[in-house]
Design an enzyme around this catalytic site. Structure first.
Site, short mmCIF file in Angstrom:
data_model
loop_
_atom_site.label_atom_id
_atom_site.label_comp_id
_atom_site.label_asym_id
_atom_site.label_seq_id
_atom_site.Cartn_x
_atom_site.Cartn_y
_atom_site.Cartn_z
N HIS A 253 37.42 57.24 35.98
CA HIS A 253 37.77 57.90 37.24
C HIS A 253 38.08 59.38 37.05
CE1 HIS A 253 39.46 53.69 38.38
NE2 HIS A 253 38.16 53.75 38.59
N LYS B 112 46.32 64.16 34.09
CA LYS B 112 47.11 62.93 34.04
C LYS B 112 47.88 62.86 32.73
CE LYS B 112 43.66 60.27 36.59
NZ LYS B 112 42.78 59.09 36.56
N TYR C 171 51.47 56.73 35.11
CA TYR C 171 50.92 58.04 34.83
C TYR C 171 51.29 59.03 35.92
CZ TYR C 171 46.93 56.32 37.63
OH TYR C 171 46.13 55.78 38.61
N ASP D 102 34.19 50.36 40.51
CA ASP D 102 33.80 50.68 39.14
C ASP D 102 32.46 50.04 38.77
OD1 ASP D 102 36.08 52.18 38.93
OD2 ASP D 102 37.21 50.68 37.82
#
Length: 185
Positions: free
Chosen positions: A62, A72, A132, A170
């Protein structure tokens, strides 16, 4: 805090210090001044928390395109993950190359993934939880993905592609060569 850099510029593997005694431990997992000393000066605007019930769950690859591209800071607080960052910066000498790290509740490592990288993970245990921090909010208009098993990238995932547990998003993600990438990050 200990850290390791990779042969691809950008990502950093971080090991925050833990102070343990008979009661447990204490750890500063994010401190702006300490992270700025190692080059992470972004302001975080959102914390995300995911739970994957089954081993072999793959999330990713992603990324968000500018103007809401995300950096991130990833850590695993329960279980373990095989974490991946793929350089998707057109013109980068490491375009299409990746780094991997095992993050776990046991090893306490964190991975900084700057904008310009696609991020993915595979759970190595059941009931894995990942936290995250991101430096831009989720934006469905710029949200993108690349197929996790793109043969041109050739990530050595710890699960066979046909055995990976994937979301519909995905599963339908394009190959890197077909992805809509920005010219600049």
């Amino acid at each position: 805090m200990n850290l390791a850099r990779f042969d691809i510029a950008g990502p950093v593997l971080i090991e925050p210090r833990r102070f343990a005694d008979s009661r447990g431990f204490f750890s500063e997992v994010w401190k702006a001044s300490s992270h700025a000393e190692i080059g992470i000066t972004r302001s975080f605007v959102q914390d995300n928390h995911s739970l994957s019930r089954l081993k072999g769950t793959v999330r990713g690859l992603h990324f968000q395109r500018p103007p809401t591209a995300q950096g991130k800071l990833v850590r695993c607080v329960r279980g373990a993950i095989f974490d991946v960052a793929v350089d998707i910066r057109p013109g980068s000498p490491s375009f299409g190359r990746f780094i991997t790290a095992e993050l776990s509740a046991e090893n306490w490592l964190q991975l900084w993934i700057p904008p310009g990288f696609a991020h993915g993970l595979c759970t190595l245990t059941e009931d894995t939880e990942v936290l995250y921090k991101v430096d831009a909010p989720y934006d469905p208009a710029t949200d993108s993905a690349i197929r996790f098993d793109d043969p041109a990238i050739a990530i050595p995932w710890p699960v066979a592609p046909g055995q990976a547990l994937l979301s519909d998003k995905d599963r339908a993600a394009p190959l890197l060569a077909e992805a809509a990438l920005p010219e600049a990050w």
